[in-house]
Design an enzyme around this catalytic site. Structure first.
Site, PDB file in Angstrom:
ATOM      1  N   TYR A  32       0.873  -1.181   0.000  1.00  0.00           N
ATOM      2  CA  TYR A  32       0.000   0.000   0.000  1.00  0.00           C
ATOM      3  C   TYR A  32       0.909   1.231   0.000  1.00  0.00           C
ATOM      4  O   TYR A  32       0.982   1.951  -0.962  1.00  0.00           O
ATOM      5  CB  TYR A  32      -0.985  -0.005   1.183  1.00  0.00           C
ATOM      6  CG  TYR A  32      -1.983   1.133   1.062  1.00  0.00           C
ATOM      7  CD1 TYR A  32      -3.027   1.058   0.153  1.00  0.00           C
ATOM      8  CD2 TYR A  32      -1.857   2.289   1.833  1.00  0.00           C
ATOM      9  CE1 TYR A  32      -3.918   2.113   0.004  1.00  0.00           C
ATOM     10  CE2 TYR A  32      -2.759   3.346   1.689  1.00  0.00           C
ATOM     11  CZ  TYR A  32      -3.784   3.251   0.771  1.00  0.00           C
ATOM     12  OH  TYR A  32      -4.666   4.294   0.623  1.00  0.00           O
TER      13      TYR A  32
ATOM     14  N   ASP B 255     -15.256   4.307 -11.410  1.00  0.00           N
ATOM     15  CA  ASP B 255     -14.532   4.636 -10.176  1.00  0.00           C
ATOM     16  C   ASP B 255     -14.636   6.145  -9.941  1.00  0.00           C
ATOM     17  O   ASP B 255     -14.015   6.940 -10.642  1.00  0.00           O
ATOM     18  CB  ASP B 255     -13.067   4.182 -10.316  1.00  0.00           C
ATOM     19  CG  ASP B 255     -12.301   4.245  -9.002  1.00  0.00           C
ATOM     20  OD1 ASP B 255     -12.625   5.116  -8.164  1.00  0.00           O
ATOM     21  OD2 ASP B 255     -11.364   3.446  -8.826  1.00  0.00           O
TER      22      ASP B 255
ATOM     23  N   SER C  96      -5.243   0.831  -5.360  1.00  0.00           N
ATOM     24  CA  SER C  96      -5.346   2.252  -5.036  1.00  0.00           C
ATOM     25  C   SER C  96      -3.936   2.852  -4.925  1.00  0.00           C
ATOM     26  O   SER C  96      -3.152   2.732  -5.866  1.00  0.00           O
ATOM     27  CB  SER C  96      -6.162   2.409  -3.751  1.00  0.00           C
ATOM     28  OG  SER C  96      -6.572   3.723  -3.581  1.00  0.00           O
ATOM     29  N   TYR C  97      -3.585   3.423  -3.752  1.00  0.00           N
ATOM     30  CA  TYR C  97      -2.206   3.915  -3.603  1.00  0.00           C
ATOM     31  C   TYR C  97      -1.224   2.771  -3.825  1.00  0.00           C
ATOM     32  O   TYR C  97      -0.148   2.943  -4.401  1.00  0.00           O
ATOM     33  CB  TYR C  97      -1.997   4.528  -2.218  1.00  0.00           C
ATOM     34  CG  TYR C  97      -0.822   5.487  -2.156  1.00  0.00           C
ATOM     35  CD1 TYR C  97       0.495   5.021  -2.226  1.00  0.00           C
ATOM     36  CD2 TYR C  97      -1.018   6.859  -2.035  1.00  0.00           C
ATOM     37  CE1 TYR C  97       1.569   5.894  -2.191  1.00  0.00           C
ATOM     38  CE2 TYR C  97       0.050   7.739  -1.997  1.00  0.00           C
ATOM     39  CZ  TYR C  97       1.334   7.246  -2.077  1.00  0.00           C
ATOM     40  OH  TYR C  97       2.398   8.119  -2.046  1.00  0.00           O
TER      41      TYR C  97
ATOM     42  N   HIS D 267     -14.438   2.051  -7.056  1.00  0.00           N
ATOM     43  CA  HIS D 267     -13.084   1.835  -6.535  1.00  0.00           C
ATOM     44  C   HIS D 267     -12.937   0.526  -5.760  1.00  0.00           C
ATOM     45  O   HIS D 267     -11.840  -0.022  -5.660  1.00  0.00           O
ATOM     46  CB  HIS D 267     -12.719   3.024  -5.633  1.00  0.00           C
ATOM     47  CG  HIS D 267     -11.253   3.133  -5.348  1.00  0.00           C
ATOM     48  ND1 HIS D 267     -10.302   3.177  -6.351  1.00  0.00           N
ATOM     49  CD2 HIS D 267     -10.562   3.224  -4.189  1.00  0.00           C
ATOM     50  CE1 HIS D 267      -9.095   3.276  -5.800  1.00  0.00           C
ATOM     51  NE2 HIS D 267      -9.226   3.306  -4.499  1.00  0.00           N
TER      52      HIS D 267
END
Ligand SMILES: *[C@@H]1O[C@H](CO)[C@@H](O)[C@H](O)[C@H]1NC(C)=O
Ligand SMILES: *[C@@H]1O[C@H](CO)[C@@H](O)[C@H](O)[C@H]1NC(C)=O
Ligand SMILES: *[C@@H]1O[C@H](CO)[C@@H](O)[C@H](O)[C@H]1NC(C)=O
Ligand SMILES: *[C@@H]1O[C@H](CO)[C@@H](O)[C@H](O)[C@H]1NC(C)=O
Ligand SMILES: *[C@@H]1O[C@H](CO)[C@@H](O)[C@H](O)[C@H]1NC(C)=O
Ligand SMILES: *[C@@H]1O[C@H](CO)[C@@H](O)[C@H](O)[C@H]1NC(C)=O
Length: 739
Positions: free
Chosen positions: A525, A684, A608-609, A716
């Site tokens: 992450y 998203d 995501s990140y 998302h």
């Protein structure tokens, strides 16, 4: 941006446990039996009977709580008398097609919730029908419309407020007629009583934009003006002949933000509405409304944050009589950004005369400060951090920290008094190192939850004696099932890097043998203040990969990660896409040095990140990774929202080099040397499909071959049918890569 795992954090239970004292025969048989037992399969990942249970409870006084039984009925438990009674029968839910309820503070009325429709991460619309427990009758006819955006009972009595069509309404009792408070609500332009997209996701982490005063005399509400905010637009394919277009005001880094105002309405005379104005020193600057906290019916504490999120004013206003005066204020600044994400909220003492706040101390660790008349004094200290204040009573502050044993990934509950701190959860149960508590109104009791590393357990506790009163959930059923399956073991340790001791964790396949070579998957992450290495118990896709595929799944908290002091966390200030990316590559190299990793079969994945970092790593040309996956990745920080992005990167105009320097697209050429799977939902609303679309274009321009999967009309979280699909797809991709 919140990691996917965090979304699942919500339920707090209390609990019970049964310590399984080892049965000798089990141990004796283990080795032989080990290879006969089945492994944890991909199918098991999606089987909800193979998830540990939690315990739901809601305190409604200092000694009573409500609990929803498995049949759907609500029971009221009285801890003092050890009695319980049915409070709401399941038939009441069934009759109204209700999935949830909200109880008025005086316990007389129930608002049954039905017709749930998800909007964004926290927001939804629903219908609320009011039922009078005393007369056993519904309140009809109802003047609450069917599509309500937010609903809240007052903290005492039975006044209520709701938001419909972007306007605030209130009722001084369920039987009285509604009063309309705001009139200028307009979709995608003026939102009253609910946050707009960016405030919901990044500032409030909630769909709430109204705040009741403790006695219910006043209601505060925010007004968001998104008129000048640019829209993100994308297609909703649906099933019609022509797709439709979704349009959301969404401020991307460096573009105009919503303009927010805060008002207070007097429920005794709703024509009296007063604006709570921003302090003069911020009024000419762009700023955010960070939090709203009522102290008493006459006092409200508001946190205002400068657009560059390194300067905060906590202002207390007096609402009484005709004066709306600022009475006390505290200013905080930071050499990075204030707080972990949005600023933490003040928690007031019962008398309202002072409050406690988590903020960095002068050694740059986050600790509790007691603020009296604007003067803040730290009451905790050390090279560890306070995570959260749970409860403040007349003489105590209850909080969670990671102080114990120098394990940043541990959590325990402490009680602070003038005499110092005592740990409530440190020695309740063996192998419980990730603990939390849910306190009753005056903290006489608490629900204790142990979330790991052992199988989760829930107890009801008495605070004073710190003794258990009741086993709430022992997870025996789950324990019985999972004990028949070969489960990976966890290894945790530190690596010294750039003078920090940084934590890693590994899922090691059952029967792990140091003399063998295993493929490695880095699960990343790595966003600011993230923490992947913790002591929680989980079974998920990683369990499958290690158990069945014999892959070592590892995570590493490098520079930029949280709960270990600001120095480490602020390393990536103004430069996302640098050290947090490099450290994942370094960690992989360190893992290879340990001797049991097959250096030709190393992969990385993230969401995501994590998808951003995974892509940046794969595009770094490091030569360490054979393949990797990115799900719903950011690819360029200008494409992400203002509040999250500018917190770390400032505005593009203030830090253009770092924005230009940190795109995935700039690394496109290097993807020739890796196998890449790119995944994104077309709908998203958070990390837009645009981000993956741009990666794809850059790779095509460089003639890089890669794999991609889009999920039509998925957001998302890739929920519904996409969830199993994406894990199946990634499993196949990995299998081919490691073949
Ligand atoms: C889920 O797991 C339980 C326990 O192993 C098993 O009895 C059940 O059949 C599984 N359900 C599915 C749908 O696989
Ligand atoms: C919202 O902002 C626009 C643009 O600045 C302005 O024209 C409008 O008057 C504002 N509306 C309200 C209700 O403040
Ligand atoms: C409500 O407040 C307004 C403005 O102060 C005043 O004119 C009006 O008389 C009040 N109404 C009641 C019912 O008190
Ligand atoms: C419980 O807490 C409330 C609110 O803080 C306070 O008014 C009340 O006096 C407390 N009761 C007891 C028994 O401590
Ligand atoms: C699965 O659990 C592990 C270990 O707790 C965790 O690090 C990882 O993020 C989880 N993965 C997913 C996809 O939730
Ligand atoms: C961009 O990255 C390069 C290489 O990492 C570095 O040398 C340069 O200083 C960076 N430029 C900016 C403006 O951050």
């Amino acid at each position: 941006m919140v990691s996917i795992a965090k979304v699942l954090l919500a339920v707090l239970g209390v609990a019970v446990v049964v310590v399984l004292i080892a049965v000798p025969t089990v141990i004796f048989l283990k080795e032989e039996e080990g290879s006969n037992m089945r492994t944890f399969t991909l199918f098991d990942v999606f089987n909800y009977t193979l998830k540990p249970a939690s315990y739901n409870m809601k305190w409604i006084s200092d000694y009573e709580y409500l609990h929803k039984e498995t049949d759907g009925s609500i029971f009221l438990y009285n801890v003092n008398t050890n009695m319980f009674e049915e409070f709401l029968n399941r038939d009441k839910f069934i009759a109204r097609d209700a999935y949830d309820y909200q109880l008025s503070a005086d316990r007389r009325y129930v608002a049954f919730m039905s017709n749930y429709n998800k909007v964004w991460r926290h927001s939804f619309t629903a219908s609320y029908s009011l039922y009078d427990r005393q007369s056993d009758k519904d309140i009809t006819p109802s003047d609450i419309p069917d599509v309500v955006q937010y609903f809240a009972w007052a903290p005492t009595g039975n006044k209520l407020a709701y938001v419909w069509d972007n306007n605030v309404y209130l009722k001084t009792s369920p039987d009285s007629s509604r009063e309309q408070i705001t009139f200028n609500g307009e979709p995608n332009k003026i939102l009253n009583g609910i946050p707009d997209w960016v405030y919901e996701e990044e500032m409030f982490s909630s769909n709430r934009g109204v705040w009741w005063s403790p006695g219910g005399k006043y209601l505060a509400y925010a007004e968001f003006n998104d008129t000048l905010v640019h829209n993100i637009e994308y297609s909703w394919f649906g099933e019609d002949q022509y797709p439709s277009t979704i349009s959301i005001p969404y401020p991307k880094a460096g573009t105009p933000n919503p303009v927010v105002k805060l008002f207070v309405v007097d429920t005794d005379n709703t024509t009296i509405v007063t604006e709570v104005v921003v302090p003069a020193s911020f009024s000419k600057l762009e700023h955010y409304l960070a939090s709203v906290t009522w102290v008493t019916d006459n006092r409200i504490a508001v946190q205002w944050l400068k657009r560059q999120q390194n300067h905060l004013i906590l202002q207390i206003y007096d609402i009484s009589g005709s004066s709306r005066n600022p009475v006390e204020h505290l200013e905080l600044t930071s050499t990075g950004w204030i707080g972990r994400f949005s600023p933490s909220e003040p928690v007031f003492t019962p008398d309202g005369n002072s409050y406690y706040l988590i903020n960095s101390d002068n050694t740059k660790y986050k600790h509790i400060h007691h603020v009296v008349r604007g003067v803040a004094t730290p009451i905790t200290s050390g090279h560890w951090e306070v995570i959260e204040i749970l409860k403040v009573t007349q003489d105590s502050v209850y909080y969670i920290s990671n102080e114990k044993d120098n394990k940043p990934g541990g959590r325990n509950v402490y009680q602070w008094t003038n005499q110092g701190s005592r740990c409530l959860t440190c020695s309740l149960l063996s192998d419980c190192e990730y603990n939390s508590a849910y306190f009753s109104h005056n903290a006489s009791y608490y629900g204790f939850s142990c979330s790991g590393p052992r199988i989760p357990q829930y107890y009801l506790m008495e605070t004073r004696s710190n003794k258990q009163i009741k086993h709430l959930e022992d997870n025996k059923v789950f324990e019985g099932e999972i004990s028949q399956i070969q489960i990976p073991t966890m290894r945790r340790g530190t690596i010294k890097l750039h003078s920090y001791n940084l934590w890693y964790q590994m899922h090691l396949p059952p029967d792990f043998d140091e003399s063998k070579k295993y493929p490695l998957l880095i699960d990343v992450y790595a966003g600011p203040c993230s923490q992947k290495v913790d002591l929680r118990y989980r079974v998920n896709w990683s369990t499958y990969l290690a158990s069945t595929q014999k892959i070592i799944v590892a995570s590493f908290d490098g520079r930029g990660s949280g709960y270990q002091g600001d120095q480490l966390m602020h390393e990536i200030y103004r430069r996302l896409g640098t050290y947090e990316v490099e450290d994942q590559i370094t960690a992989a190299k360190e893992f290879i040095k340990m001797g049991f990793i097959d250096r030709d079969r190393v992969a990385i994945w993230g969401w995501s990140y994590g998808g951003y970092v995974s892509s940046m790593v794969l595009g770094s040309g490091s030569g360490v990774f054979k393949c990797g996956m990115a799900v719903a990745p950011v690819s360029k920080w200008e494409y992400y929202d203002t509040i999250y992005t500018e917190r770390y990167m400032l505005q593009p105009s203030e830090n253009q080099g770092a924005y230009d320097n940190s795109t995935v697209m700039a690394r496109a050429k290097n993807f020739k040397s890796v196998q890449y799977l790119l995944v994104h939902g077309t709908s998203d609303d958070n990390v837009h499909f645009q981000q993956a679309a741009e990666i794809s274009e850059a790779l095509v321009n460089e003639q890089v071959d890669f794999e991609a999967m889009w999920y039509t009309d998925k957001d998302h979280g890739l929920g519904g049918s996409a969830n199993m699909h994406v894990y199946n797809h990634m499993s196949k991709f990995l299998h081919t890569c490691f073949a």
